[in-house]
Scaffold this active site. Structure first.
Site, PDB file in Angstrom:
ATOM      1  N   GLY A  92      21.875   6.974 -33.235  1.00  0.00           N
ATOM      2  CA  GLY A  92      22.874   5.973 -33.576  1.00  0.00           C
ATOM      3  C   GLY A  92      22.355   4.554 -33.571  1.00  0.00           C
ATOM      4  O   GLY A  92      23.031   3.634 -34.046  1.00  0.00           O
ATOM      5  N   GLY A 144       8.061   6.546 -29.510  1.00  0.00           N
ATOM      6  CA  GLY A 144       7.866   5.154 -29.887  1.00  0.00           C
ATOM      7  C   GLY A 144       8.548   4.210 -28.922  1.00  0.00           C
ATOM      8  O   GLY A 144       8.535   2.997 -29.117  1.00  0.00           O
ATOM      9  N   THR A 145       9.143   4.758 -27.864  1.00  0.00           N
ATOM     10  CA  THR A 145       9.812   3.963 -26.830  1.00  0.00           C
ATOM     11  C   THR A 145       8.779   3.134 -26.066  1.00  0.00           C
ATOM     12  O   THR A 145       7.643   3.565 -25.878  1.00  0.00           O
ATOM     13  CB  THR A 145      10.546   4.900 -25.845  1.00  0.00           C
ATOM     14  OG1 THR A 145      11.369   5.792 -26.587  1.00  0.00           O
ATOM     15  CG2 THR A 145      11.379   4.118 -24.852  1.00  0.00           C
ATOM     16  N   THR A 146       9.179   1.964 -25.578  1.00  0.00           N
ATOM     17  CA  THR A 146       8.293   1.126 -24.765  1.00  0.00           C
ATOM     18  C   THR A 146       8.996   0.741 -23.462  1.00  0.00           C
ATOM     19  O   THR A 146      10.172   1.014 -23.281  1.00  0.00           O
ATOM     20  CB  THR A 146       7.883  -0.146 -25.524  1.00  0.00           C
ATOM     21  OG1 THR A 146       9.058  -0.906 -25.858  1.00  0.00           O
ATOM     22  CG2 THR A 146       7.133   0.184 -26.800  1.00  0.00           C
ATOM     23  N   HIS A 176      10.007 -11.091 -31.228  1.00  0.00           N
ATOM     24  CA  HIS A 176      10.930 -10.050 -31.658  1.00  0.00           C
ATOM     25  C   HIS A 176      12.352 -10.596 -31.715  1.00  0.00           C
ATOM     26  O   HIS A 176      12.619 -11.696 -31.258  1.00  0.00           O
ATOM     27  CB  HIS A 176      10.881  -8.855 -30.699  1.00  0.00           C
ATOM     28  CG  HIS A 176       9.683  -7.983 -30.894  1.00  0.00           C
ATOM     29  ND1 HIS A 176       8.463  -8.281 -30.341  1.00  0.00           N
ATOM     30  CD2 HIS A 176       9.515  -6.835 -31.592  1.00  0.00           C
ATOM     31  CE1 HIS A 176       7.588  -7.344 -30.677  1.00  0.00           C
ATOM     32  NE2 HIS A 176       8.198  -6.461 -31.442  1.00  0.00           N
ATOM     33  N   LYS A 214      15.960  -7.402 -28.129  1.00  0.00           N
ATOM     34  CA  LYS A 214      14.905  -6.607 -27.491  1.00  0.00           C
ATOM     35  C   LYS A 214      14.971  -6.811 -25.984  1.00  0.00           C
ATOM     36  O   LYS A 214      15.114  -7.938 -25.508  1.00  0.00           O
ATOM     37  CB  LYS A 214      13.531  -6.996 -28.030  1.00  0.00           C
ATOM     38  CG  LYS A 214      12.411  -6.103 -27.507  1.00  0.00           C
ATOM     39  CD  LYS A 214      11.123  -6.315 -28.295  1.00  0.00           C
ATOM     40  CE  LYS A 214       9.995  -5.447 -27.758  1.00  0.00           C
ATOM     41  NZ  LYS A 214      10.297  -3.997 -27.845  1.00  0.00           N
ATOM     42  N   THR A 235       3.821  -3.232 -28.304  1.00  0.00           N
ATOM     43  CA  THR A 235       2.719  -3.524 -29.225  1.00  0.00           C
ATOM     44  C   THR A 235       1.776  -4.555 -28.634  1.00  0.00           C
ATOM     45  O   THR A 235       0.551  -4.425 -28.741  1.00  0.00           O
ATOM     46  CB  THR A 235       3.278  -4.033 -30.566  1.00  0.00           C
ATOM     47  OG1 THR A 235       4.170  -3.048 -31.097  1.00  0.00           O
ATOM     48  CG2 THR A 235       2.162  -4.297 -31.560  1.00  0.00           C
TER      49      THR A 235
END
Length: 269
Positions: A12, A100-102, A157, A161, A168
């Site tokens: 979602g 891809g989670t940080t 960003h 965020k 990254t």
């Protein structure tokens, strides 16, 4: 070979909806399920409609074990707590987990590493081709230049965020540290304020900016005597991360259990 059946975690959210679109456009992949956290007001809604594609018959659900049982892989841009649990669930189901989670803690990292002993996990602070090529360049430049060149990493960003520095930026910092042969944890400077004194030679500095709708800007600056080298990447659309993650999922299908990075997927190791 039949289509690879992919579950999207956090379906979602912004990245989740982008992934649903990308799967619909990618030959050889099929959307097998869509996950959201328990209590989400989006549960039960159609993933295709949320992604702007029209109904696809895949409703958002919260029972990870049931959804993963019908899949070959799960692509996950969610929250650290959810990703940690999904790693264990994916290992139990014997399917690939693309993360891809940080913003993970050391304990989170340890649990993901343990799950990778049972299944394929591809984990990266950034899934785009360009960023991972940039990281390879950063490592090479850091290895070539000595401590006369100070290393600073600047990232920006969007204003929603929740972690800083970005995954990254940390990926790029690790690349620089690897090039220098040092431990990033010991040489990183995450913030500066007040009377800090002179910069310590060999430190790797970070600066995090937040604002607007910026998808992701990253620069690694090598500042030496009378000259400066800057390596940069600017993301203009989240679709680049989705395409990279799906490329990783297809690659993971033929791998043995283990913890991999996008550098492995792209042959950059």
């Amino acid at each position: 070979m039949p289509d690879m059946r992919i579950v999207v975690a956090g379906a979602g959210g912004r990245m989740g909806r982008t992934l649903v679109k990308a799967i619909a456009d990618t030959k050889g992949l099929a959307l097998a399920g869509a996950l959201e956290q328990a209590g989400s007001p989006l549960l039960g809604q159609d993933a295709g409609e949320l992604a702007g594609l029209g109904r696809n018959g895949v409703a958002l659900a919260s029972d990870a074990a049931a959804v993963l049982a019908k899949a070959d892989g799960v692509v996950d841009f969610s929250l650290p707590s959810a990703s940690r649990e999904l790693a264990e669930a994916a290992a139990a189901a014997g399917i690939a987990h693309i993360i891809g989670t940080t913003g993970f803690s050391e304990d989170d990292e340890a649990k993901i590493k343990a799950a990778a002993a049972k299944t394929v996990i591809v984990k990266s602070g950034n899934m785009s081709l360009g960023v991972n090529l940039l990281a390879a360049l950063v490592k090479r430049v850091a290895k070539t230049l000595d401590d006369e060149f100070d290393i600073e990493i600047v990232e920006m960003h969007h204003n929603r965020k929740i972690d800083a520095p970005s995954g990254t930026a940390l990926l790029l910092g690790r690349a620089a540290a690897d090039g220098r042969g040092v431990d990033l944890g010991q040489r990183s400077v995450m913030a500066r304020q007040g009377h800090t004194g002179a910069r310590q030679s060999g430190d790797i500095g970070f600066a995090a900016l937040r604002g607007g709708t910026v998808v992701g800007d990253h620069s690694v600056i090598f500042a030496g005597p009378a000259e400066r080298i800057e390596l940069s990447h600017r993301a203009e659309d989240r679709m680049i991360f989705a395409r990279g993650a799906l490329h990783a999922a297809a690659w993971a299908r033929d791998q043995k259990p283990g913890l991999y990075s996008m550098a492995d997927v792209l042959g950059l190791t």
